[in-house]
Design a protein around this motif. Structure first.
Motif, PDB file in Angstrom:
ATOM      1  N   MET A   1     -17.182  13.472  -7.559  1.00  0.00           N
ATOM      2  CA  MET A   1     -16.406  14.352  -8.411  1.00  0.00           C
ATOM      3  C   MET A   1     -15.082  13.674  -8.759  1.00  0.00           C
ATOM      4  O   MET A   1     -14.412  13.136  -7.891  1.00  0.00           O
ATOM      5  CB  MET A   1     -16.150  15.669  -7.672  1.00  0.00           C
ATOM      6  N   ARG A   2     -14.712  13.677 -10.037  1.00  0.00           N
ATOM      7  CA  ARG A   2     -13.464  13.048 -10.474  1.00  0.00           C
ATOM      8  C   ARG A   2     -12.323  14.052 -10.386  1.00  0.00           C
ATOM      9  O   ARG A   2     -12.532  15.252 -10.526  1.00  0.00           O
ATOM     10  CB  ARG A   2     -13.620  12.506 -11.887  1.00  0.00           C
ATOM     11  N   ARG A   3     -11.128  13.490 -10.142  1.00  0.00           N
ATOM     12  CA  ARG A   3      -9.942  14.317  -9.985  1.00  0.00           C
ATOM     13  C   ARG A   3      -8.734  13.597 -10.570  1.00  0.00           C
ATOM     14  O   ARG A   3      -8.732  12.370 -10.673  1.00  0.00           O
ATOM     15  CB  ARG A   3      -9.733  14.554  -8.490  1.00  0.00           C
ATOM     16  N   ILE A   4      -7.709  14.344 -10.924  1.00  0.00           N
ATOM     17  CA  ILE A   4      -6.464  13.772 -11.441  1.00  0.00           C
ATOM     18  C   ILE A   4      -5.497  13.566 -10.264  1.00  0.00           C
ATOM     19  O   ILE A   4      -5.286  14.480  -9.469  1.00  0.00           O
ATOM     20  CB  ILE A   4      -5.822  14.719 -12.485  1.00  0.00           C
ATOM     21  N   TYR A   5      -4.935  12.347 -10.189  1.00  0.00           N
ATOM     22  CA  TYR A   5      -4.010  11.999  -9.113  1.00  0.00           C
ATOM     23  C   TYR A   5      -2.719  11.426  -9.690  1.00  0.00           C
ATOM     24  O   TYR A   5      -2.740  10.763 -10.731  1.00  0.00           O
ATOM     25  CB  TYR A   5      -4.602  10.904  -8.215  1.00  0.00           C
ATOM     26  N   PRO A   6      -1.587  11.600  -8.971  1.00  0.00           N
ATOM     27  CA  PRO A   6      -0.376  10.875  -9.348  1.00  0.00           C
ATOM     28  C   PRO A   6      -0.566   9.406  -8.979  1.00  0.00           C
ATOM     29  O   PRO A   6      -1.276   9.082  -8.025  1.00  0.00           O
ATOM     30  CB  PRO A   6       0.715  11.534  -8.499  1.00  0.00           C
ATOM     31  N   ALA A   7       0.046   8.517  -9.755  1.00  0.00           N
ATOM     32  CA  ALA A   7      -0.091   7.077  -9.511  1.00  0.00           C
ATOM     33  C   ALA A   7       1.267   6.396  -9.624  1.00  0.00           C
ATOM     34  O   ALA A   7       2.170   6.879 -10.314  1.00  0.00           O
ATOM     35  CB  ALA A   7      -1.071   6.465 -10.511  1.00  0.00           C
ATOM     36  N   LEU A   8       1.380   5.261  -8.939  1.00  0.00           N
ATOM     37  CA  LEU A   8       2.588   4.444  -8.971  1.00  0.00           C
ATOM     38  C   LEU A   8       2.165   2.987  -9.037  1.00  0.00           C
ATOM     39  O   LEU A   8       1.372   2.536  -8.207  1.00  0.00           O
ATOM     40  CB  LEU A   8       3.416   4.679  -7.697  1.00  0.00           C
ATOM     41  N   SER A   9       2.641   2.253 -10.035  1.00  0.00           N
ATOM     42  CA  SER A   9       2.288   0.839 -10.137  1.00  0.00           C
ATOM     43  C   SER A   9       3.277  -0.004  -9.341  1.00  0.00           C
ATOM     44  O   SER A   9       4.474   0.278  -9.309  1.00  0.00           O
ATOM     45  CB  SER A   9       2.232   0.381 -11.594  1.00  0.00           C
ATOM     46  N   ILE A  10       2.734  -1.023  -8.689  1.00  0.00           N
ATOM     47  CA  ILE A  10       3.498  -1.906  -7.811  1.00  0.00           C
ATOM     48  C   ILE A  10       3.036  -3.335  -8.075  1.00  0.00           C
ATOM     49  O   ILE A  10       1.839  -3.618  -8.100  1.00  0.00           O
ATOM     50  CB  ILE A  10       3.274  -1.513  -6.335  1.00  0.00           C
ATOM     51  N   VAL A  11       3.986  -4.234  -8.261  1.00  0.00           N
ATOM     52  CA  VAL A  11       3.672  -5.618  -8.589  1.00  0.00           C
ATOM     53  C   VAL A  11       3.024  -6.324  -7.392  1.00  0.00           C
ATOM     54  O   VAL A  11       3.451  -6.163  -6.240  1.00  0.00           O
ATOM     55  CB  VAL A  11       4.934  -6.367  -9.060  1.00  0.00           C
ATOM     56  N   ALA A  12       1.979  -7.114  -7.688  1.00  0.00           N
ATOM     57  CA  ALA A  12       1.263  -7.894  -6.666  1.00  0.00           C
ATOM     58  C   ALA A  12       2.221  -8.889  -6.005  1.00  0.00           C
ATOM     59  O   ALA A  12       3.123  -9.400  -6.669  1.00  0.00           O
ATOM     60  CB  ALA A  12       0.096  -8.633  -7.312  1.00  0.00           C
ATOM     61  N   PRO A  13       2.064  -9.146  -4.721  1.00  0.00           N
ATOM     62  CA  PRO A  13       1.009  -8.690  -3.824  1.00  0.00           C
ATOM     63  C   PRO A  13       1.351  -7.410  -3.066  1.00  0.00           C
ATOM     64  O   PRO A  13       0.641  -7.035  -2.133  1.00  0.00           O
ATOM     65  CB  PRO A  13       0.866  -9.864  -2.861  1.00  0.00           C
ATOM     66  N   SER A  14       2.420  -6.717  -3.439  1.00  0.00           N
ATOM     67  CA  SER A  14       2.890  -5.565  -2.658  1.00  0.00           C
ATOM     68  C   SER A  14       1.887  -4.426  -2.582  1.00  0.00           C
ATOM     69  O   SER A  14       1.804  -3.742  -1.559  1.00  0.00           O
ATOM     70  CB  SER A  14       4.223  -5.065  -3.205  1.00  0.00           C
ATOM     71  N   GLY A  15       1.112  -4.199  -3.643  1.00  0.00           N
ATOM     72  CA  GLY A  15       0.090  -3.156  -3.584  1.00  0.00           C
ATOM     73  C   GLY A  15      -0.943  -3.457  -2.514  1.00  0.00           C
ATOM     74  O   GLY A  15      -1.339  -2.574  -1.739  1.00  0.00           O
ATOM     75  N   SER A  16      -1.378  -4.708  -2.447  1.00  0.00           N
ATOM     76  CA  SER A  16      -2.337  -5.109  -1.412  1.00  0.00           C
ATOM     77  C   SER A  16      -1.720  -5.000  -0.020  1.00  0.00           C
ATOM     78  O   SER A  16      -2.399  -4.597   0.935  1.00  0.00           O
ATOM     79  CB  SER A  16      -2.814  -6.543  -1.651  1.00  0.00           C
ATOM     80  N   TYR A  17      -0.438  -5.337   0.112  1.00  0.00           N
ATOM     81  CA  TYR A  17       0.243  -5.203   1.406  1.00  0.00           C
ATOM     82  C   TYR A  17       0.254  -3.744   1.855  1.00  0.00           C
ATOM     83  O   TYR A  17       0.086  -3.453   3.046  1.00  0.00           O
ATOM     84  CB  TYR A  17       1.673  -5.724   1.339  1.00  0.00           C
ATOM     85  N   ILE A  18       0.436  -2.829   0.911  1.00  0.00           N
ATOM     86  CA  ILE A  18       0.392  -1.403   1.245  1.00  0.00           C
ATOM     87  C   ILE A  18      -1.016  -1.028   1.689  1.00  0.00           C
ATOM     88  O   ILE A  18      -1.201  -0.374   2.718  1.00  0.00           O
ATOM     89  CB  ILE A  18       0.855  -0.547   0.056  1.00  0.00           C
ATOM     90  N   ALA A  19      -2.034  -1.438   0.920  1.00  0.00           N
ATOM     91  CA  ALA A  19      -3.428  -1.107   1.254  1.00  0.00           C
ATOM     92  C   ALA A  19      -3.821  -1.648   2.624  1.00  0.00           C
ATOM     93  O   ALA A  19      -4.629  -1.036   3.335  1.00  0.00           O
ATOM     94  CB  ALA A  19      -4.371  -1.648   0.181  1.00  0.00           C
ATOM     95  N   GLU A  20      -3.244  -2.782   3.012  1.00  0.00           N
ATOM     96  CA  GLU A  20      -3.551  -3.404   4.305  1.00  0.00           C
ATOM     97  C   GLU A  20      -2.687  -2.849   5.438  1.00  0.00           C
ATOM     98  O   GLU A  20      -2.848  -3.257   6.592  1.00  0.00           O
ATOM     99  CB  GLU A  20      -3.347  -4.914   4.201  1.00  0.00           C
ATOM    100  N   GLY A  21      -1.746  -1.969   5.124  1.00  0.00           N
ATOM    101  CA  GLY A  21      -0.879  -1.405   6.152  1.00  0.00           C
ATOM    102  C   GLY A  21       0.261  -2.305   6.575  1.00  0.00           C
ATOM    103  O   GLY A  21       0.953  -2.012   7.550  1.00  0.00           O
TER     104      GLY A  21
END
Length: 120
Positions: free
Chosen positions: A1-21
């Motif tokens: 099921m699709r849903r609407i979410y808030p989003a925030l763009s972050i310049v690489a590699p910081s997004g991956s650093y967040i995803a990796e904790g």
């Protein structure tokens, strides 16, 4: 099921650093209008989006919750994965990280914006 979410763009590699904790604070010159900010989609992109209307293709790498925001402290450079500290910025506390595997191509825009994705 699709849903609407808030989003925030972050310049690489910081997004991956967040995803990796690895990165637990996001540093911004502004604060969100409401807290806590639940199920925020982290969109990693290649360039800083400096002008209103700037957009490029990014990739959704994680869902996170922003539990609080406080004045960024010099002692928090490592948590933010920053190269330097500067007064006057806000530290967004990142919690409840849920990586998106595989990442999903999605537009990257300025500030907080809305995206449609499959539900968490």
């Amino acid at each position: 099921m699709r849903r609407i979410y808030p989003a925030l763009s972050i310049v690489a590699p910081s997004g991956s650093y967040i995803a990796e904790g690895i990165k637990t604070l996001e540093i911004r010159s502004w604060r969100p209008n409401e807290l806590p900010l639940k199920d925020l989609v982290i969109v990693e992109n290649a360039h800083y989006l400096n002008q209103d209307g700037d957009e490029e293709l990014g990739r959704a790498v994680a869902w996170v919750d922003i539990s609080s925001v406080h004045a960024w402290q010099k002692s928090e450079i490592e948590q933010a994965k920053a190269n330097y500290w500067e007064d006057g910025y806000w530290a967004w506390v990142i919690e409840n990280v849920r990586p998106i595997h595989p990442p999903v191509d999605i537009p990257a825009r300025r500030k907080i914006y809305w995206v449609e994705l499959d539900a968490v």
